[in-house]
Design a protein around this motif. Sequence first.
Motif: not given
Length: 150
Positions: A111-112, A114-116, A119
């Motif tokens: 998740p960490q 994925l946030a960077r 998108a």
Amino acid sequence: MKTALALVLTSMMIVALPAAAKKEGHGNPHAQDDAYSQGGKPAKEGKSKDGGGDAVSISISAGISVGGARDIARDVGIRPGTYQSLPPGMHNRLAKGKPLPPGIAKKQVNPQMLARLPAHPGHEWLVIGIDLVLVNIQTKIPVDILPGVF
């Protein structure tokens, strides 16, 4: 006579412009990051094995390089060797524009991390073997593969 000639030339240009516009910008300046290769050889393009026409054309770029993805992975604490490579037979079947092979092991991205990552609506990032793969959610077809990120 001049009017007829001008009309013919104008109509020819109108027909030719869309074809020329499609060719413009066709190449990818980050081809070495974005081309999925095996053993240093670029992935094959052109006709599929079944002779059913040209390979699927993919228009999405991941928006990140392999090196950039590795940097993000390192920054969020994912060490090299955390994930294992796919078996050679399965690895060879993973390709942009082709459906994911049945039974292929895919994992959610940290998740960490994925946030960077960039998108892309309608797409998701997956870890497949040691590769970071951008997959269309509906079709489950990879649109970009960043090889050897992990």
